[in-house]
Design a protein around this motif. Structure first.
Motif, PDB file in Angstrom:
ATOM      1  N   ILE A  84      43.833 -10.520 -11.247  1.00 59.18           N
ATOM      2  CA  ILE A  84      44.092  -9.071 -11.383  1.00 59.18           C
ATOM      3  C   ILE A  84      43.174  -8.315 -10.410  1.00 59.18           C
ATOM      4  CG2 ILE A  84      43.922  -7.057 -12.914  1.00 59.18           C
ATOM      5  CD1 ILE A  84      44.655  -8.971 -15.258  1.00 59.18           C
ATOM      6  N   SER A  88      44.382  -6.163  -7.127  1.00 65.62           N
ATOM      7  CA  SER A  88      44.047  -4.737  -7.034  1.00 65.62           C
ATOM      8  C   SER A  88      43.329  -4.440  -5.718  1.00 65.62           C
ATOM      9  CB  SER A  88      43.230  -4.270  -8.244  1.00 65.62           C
ATOM     10  OG  SER A  88      41.893  -4.684  -8.128  1.00 65.62           O
ATOM     11  N   HIS A  91      45.850  -4.462  -2.734  1.00 66.48           N
ATOM     12  CA  HIS A  91      46.606  -3.205  -2.685  1.00 66.48           C
ATOM     13  C   HIS A  91      45.703  -2.021  -2.351  1.00 66.48           C
ATOM     14  CE1 HIS A  91      50.530  -4.460  -4.950  1.00 66.48           C
ATOM     15  NE2 HIS A  91      50.417  -4.977  -3.761  1.00 66.48           N
ATOM     16  N   ASP A  92      44.477  -2.059  -2.864  1.00 70.75           N
ATOM     17  CA  ASP A  92      43.543  -0.965  -2.586  1.00 70.75           C
ATOM     18  C   ASP A  92      43.275  -0.841  -1.082  1.00 70.75           C
ATOM     19  OD1 ASP A  92      41.523   1.033  -3.601  1.00 70.75           O
ATOM     20  OD2 ASP A  92      40.205  -0.294  -2.457  1.00 70.75           O
ATOM     21  N   ILE A  95      46.142   0.885   0.511  1.00 72.89           N
ATOM     22  CA  ILE A  95      46.107   2.328   0.220  1.00 72.89           C
ATOM     23  C   ILE A  95      45.020   3.020   1.047  1.00 72.89           C
ATOM     24  CG2 ILE A  95      45.610   4.040  -1.598  1.00 72.89           C
ATOM     25  CD1 ILE A  95      46.695   1.914  -3.628  1.00 72.89           C
ATOM     26  N   ASP A  96      43.822   2.413   1.080  1.00 72.73           N
ATOM     27  CA  ASP A  96      42.676   3.022   1.785  1.00 72.73           C
ATOM     28  C   ASP A  96      42.700   2.755   3.292  1.00 72.73           C
ATOM     29  OD1 ASP A  96      41.820   3.855  -0.660  1.00 72.73           O
ATOM     30  OD2 ASP A  96      40.140   2.455  -0.821  1.00 72.73           O
ATOM     31  N   ARG A 101      37.050  -6.428   4.102  1.00 68.45           N
ATOM     32  CA  ARG A 101      36.831  -6.705   2.671  1.00 68.45           C
ATOM     33  C   ARG A 101      35.954  -7.950   2.580  1.00 68.45           C
ATOM     34  NH1 ARG A 101      36.647  -4.277  -1.953  1.00 68.45           N
ATOM     35  NH2 ARG A 101      38.474  -3.053  -1.391  1.00 68.45           N
ATOM     36  N   LEU A 124      50.344 -10.635  -8.503  1.00 67.84           N
ATOM     37  CA  LEU A 124      50.710 -10.061  -9.810  1.00 67.84           C
ATOM     38  C   LEU A 124      51.768 -10.925 -10.491  1.00 67.84           C
ATOM     39  CD1 LEU A 124      50.906  -6.199  -9.254  1.00 67.84           C
ATOM     40  CD2 LEU A 124      49.361  -7.426 -10.765  1.00 67.84           C
ATOM     41  N   ILE A 147      45.802  -3.855 -16.101  1.00 67.21           N
ATOM     42  CA  ILE A 147      46.538  -3.540 -14.862  1.00 67.21           C
ATOM     43  C   ILE A 147      46.992  -2.071 -14.898  1.00 67.21           C
ATOM     44  CG2 ILE A 147      48.533  -4.154 -13.424  1.00 67.21           C
ATOM     45  CD1 ILE A 147      48.324  -6.998 -14.622  1.00 67.21           C
ATOM     46  N   CYS A 151      45.712   1.161 -12.374  1.00 68.85           N
ATOM     47  CA  CYS A 151      46.622   2.064 -11.652  1.00 68.85           C
ATOM     48  C   CYS A 151      46.352   3.514 -12.048  1.00 68.85           C
ATOM     49  CB  CYS A 151      48.080   1.705 -11.939  1.00 68.85           C
ATOM     50  SG  CYS A 151      48.538   0.082 -11.336  1.00 68.85           S
ATOM     51  N   GLU A 154      43.172   4.931 -10.400  1.00 67.17           N
ATOM     52  CA  GLU A 154      43.352   5.252  -8.979  1.00 67.17           C
ATOM     53  C   GLU A 154      44.086   6.575  -8.796  1.00 67.17           C
ATOM     54  OE1 GLU A 154      42.534   3.568  -5.833  1.00 67.17           O
ATOM     55  OE2 GLU A 154      41.059   3.063  -7.346  1.00 67.17           O
ATOM     56  N   LYS A 178      39.127   2.693 -13.651  1.00 70.41           N
ATOM     57  CA  LYS A 178      39.253   1.949 -12.388  1.00 70.41           C
ATOM     58  C   LYS A 178      38.308   0.755 -12.300  1.00 70.41           C
ATOM     59  CE  LYS A 178      36.330   3.931  -8.824  1.00 70.41           C
ATOM     60  NZ  LYS A 178      36.202   4.411  -7.479  1.00 70.41           N
ATOM     61  N   LYS A 242      35.453  12.572  -2.455  1.00 68.95           N
ATOM     62  CA  LYS A 242      35.220  12.052  -3.813  1.00 68.95           C
ATOM     63  C   LYS A 242      33.884  12.561  -4.339  1.00 68.95           C
ATOM     64  CE  LYS A 242      37.569   7.591  -3.397  1.00 68.95           C
ATOM     65  NZ  LYS A 242      37.310   6.177  -3.096  1.00 68.95           N
TER      66      LYS A 242
HETATM   67  C1  FPP Z   1      38.319  -0.446  -5.359  1.00 65.21           C
HETATM   68  O1  FPP Z   1      38.166   0.915  -5.186  1.00 65.21           O
HETATM   69  C2  FPP Z   1      39.575  -0.687  -6.153  1.00 65.21           C
HETATM   70  C3  FPP Z   1      39.759  -0.503  -7.468  1.00 65.21           C
HETATM   71  C4  FPP Z   1      38.631  -0.075  -8.326  1.00 65.21           C
HETATM   72  C5  FPP Z   1      41.066  -0.721  -8.163  1.00 65.21           C
HETATM   73  C6  FPP Z   1      42.270  -0.463  -7.322  1.00 65.21           C
HETATM   74  C7  FPP Z   1      43.512  -0.450  -8.147  1.00 65.21           C
HETATM   75  C8  FPP Z   1      44.743  -0.341  -7.646  1.00 65.21           C
HETATM   76  C9  FPP Z   1      44.984  -0.229  -6.169  1.00 65.21           C
HETATM   77  C10 FPP Z   1      45.872  -0.319  -8.584  1.00 65.21           C
HETATM   78  C11 FPP Z   1      46.770  -1.536  -8.413  1.00 65.21           C
HETATM   79  C12 FPP Z   1      46.342  -2.619  -9.314  1.00 65.21           C
HETATM   80  C13 FPP Z   1      46.862  -3.907  -9.285  1.00 65.21           C
HETATM   81  C14 FPP Z   1      46.400  -4.903 -10.287  1.00 65.21           C
HETATM   82  C15 FPP Z   1      47.860  -4.345  -8.271  1.00 65.21           C
HETATM   83  P1  FPP Z   1      37.361   1.631  -4.017  1.00 65.21           P
HETATM   84  O2  FPP Z   1      38.300   1.932  -2.895  1.00 65.21           O
HETATM   85  O3  FPP Z   1      36.660   2.757  -4.654  1.00 65.21           O
HETATM   86  O4  FPP Z   1      36.255   0.563  -3.599  1.00 65.21           O
HETATM   87  P2  FPP Z   1      36.140  -0.377  -2.346  1.00 65.21           P
HETATM   88  O5  FPP Z   1      35.014   0.193  -1.564  1.00 65.21           O
HETATM   89  O6  FPP Z   1      35.784  -1.734  -2.923  1.00 65.21           O
HETATM   90  O7  FPP Z   1      37.430  -0.386  -1.619  1.00 65.21           O
END
Ligand code: FPP
Ligand code: MG
Length: 329
Positions: A84, A88, A91-92, A95-96, A101, A124, A147, A151, A154, A178, A242
């Motif tokens: 999980i 996450s 996908h994160d 998105i970012d 990583r 997943l 899960i 979501c 976020e 989160k 943020k």
């Molecule tokens: C890191 O955040 C990421 C998370 C805390 C969770 C992200 C969750 C999702 C994208 C929802 C989808 C979930 C699943 C299970 C597919 P951050 O960007 O604050 O930290 P970072 O510096 O580690 O990127």
């Protein structure tokens, strides 16, 4: 008395044998018949994080079973939690638009955004496949709640970066969902896996929730630390608009006019604005206040261990609290 070393190696020592079995289980879970896809999954397996979450699952299972050797239910639980977390992060990073990583190229950077999205989806789907095939439905049901919370966390966080209306209440809700939720579910499922009584499952969950809150607060504090300490760009959160606990604590110490000025600067978030906000956080002791709140969560987590007899597992869980609170990056 000399202070115990709070390294992850020392924390994992009482579960060293189980760790090897877990790694075999996880690699099997991260496998595809398709060679190209398997290369992506192997890359993930080889460049994964420190394994804090599966370690917690296994330590709680050991603590509550009196150190009994454990079988499939615990390995499954530890693997599902790690999967999980892994899905996450994949996908994160999409998105970012993150290119790094764990110190290596992210999946989107190395294999492309399209493949990264599909890899997260694949992981997943493996979670549900493994959970269903195992017939251990109590475990699958228990972990699947997290899960949804990840979501939600976020999305609420994203909304806050647009409105700049962050409050303490919203902040705690976000970090609970989160971050803390998965650590809570991880500790709780360690208890579920060894069929511990409901009271013990809840206590393990609370322990995980408290260290999870502390973990995220520490992360938010470290965002204000120098790059040569953390290896990450300083004030990355502020650059994404943020507002986290150190700033919220500093804002509480300001007049309404000063607060509006600072919130407007967060909206701007250029180099000059960021330098000004950081100065104000330092002047209003935002970091120290956030550290004190983090310490309260750590103390609450340790309380959940107090009624357990001394054992290597209890010691490791206590050390995990210190490890998370003391980390420098
Ligand atoms: C890191 O955040 C990421 C998370 C805390 C969770 C992200 C969750 C999702 C994208 C929802 C989808 C979930 C699943 C299970 C597919 P951050 O960007 O604050 O930290 P970072 O510096 O580690 O990127
Ligand atoms: Mg990210």
């Amino acid at each position: 008395m000399e202070k115990r070393p709070t390294t992850l190696e020392a924390i994992k020592a009482p579960i060293a044998d189980e760790m090897a079995a877990y790694e075999g289980f996880l690699r099997e879970a991260l496998h595809s018949e398709s060679r190209y896809f398997d290369d992506i999954l192997k890359y993930i397996f080889e460049n994964r994080g420190k394994g804090v979450r599966p370690t917690l699952v296994m330590l709680w299972a050991k603590l509550l079973s009196g150190g009994k050797a454990f079988g499939k239910r615990v390995l499954l639980s530890a693997s599902l939690i790690e999967l999980i977390h892994t899905a996450s992060l994949v996908h994160d990073d999409v998105i970012d638009r993150a290119d790094v990583r764990h110190g290596k190229a992210s999946i989107n950077e190395q294999f492309g955004r399209r493949n990264a999205i599909l890899t997260g989806d694949f992981i997943l789907s493996r979670i549900f496949e493994l959970g269903m095939e195992s017939l251990e439905f109590d475990i699958l049901t228990y972990v699947s709640h997290s899960i949804k919370w990840l979501c939600e966390g976020e999305v609420i966080q994203d909304e806050q970066t647009k409105t700049l209306g962050m409050t303490h209440e919203k902040y705690y809700d976000i970090i609970d969902k989160k971050t803390a939720s998965l650590l809570a579910i991880g500790c709780g499922v360690g208890a579920v896996a060894v069929k511990a009584p409901a009271k013990e499952v809840d206590a393990a969950y609370e322990f995980g929730r408290n260290i999870g809150m502390a973990f995220q607060i520490k992360d938010d504090i470290l965002d204000y630390a120098a790059t040569d300490q953390t290896g990450k760009p300083m004030c990355a959160d502020l650059r994404e608009h943020k507002i986290t606990l150190p700033l919220l604590e500093a804002l509480e110490d300001m007049s309404p006019e000063e607060q509006s000025t600072i919130r407007a600067l967060v909206g701007k978030a250029d180099d000059e604005a960021i330098a000004q906000i950081r100065e104000q956080i330092i002047a209003h002791k935002g970091i120290e206040r956030a550290e004190a709140i983090m310490a309260e969560y750590i103390a609450k987590a340790k309380e959940a261990l107090a009624h357990h007899d001394e054992s290597p597992y209890r010691t490791s869980l206590e050390m995990m609290c210190d490890f998370l609170a003391e980390r420098k990056h």
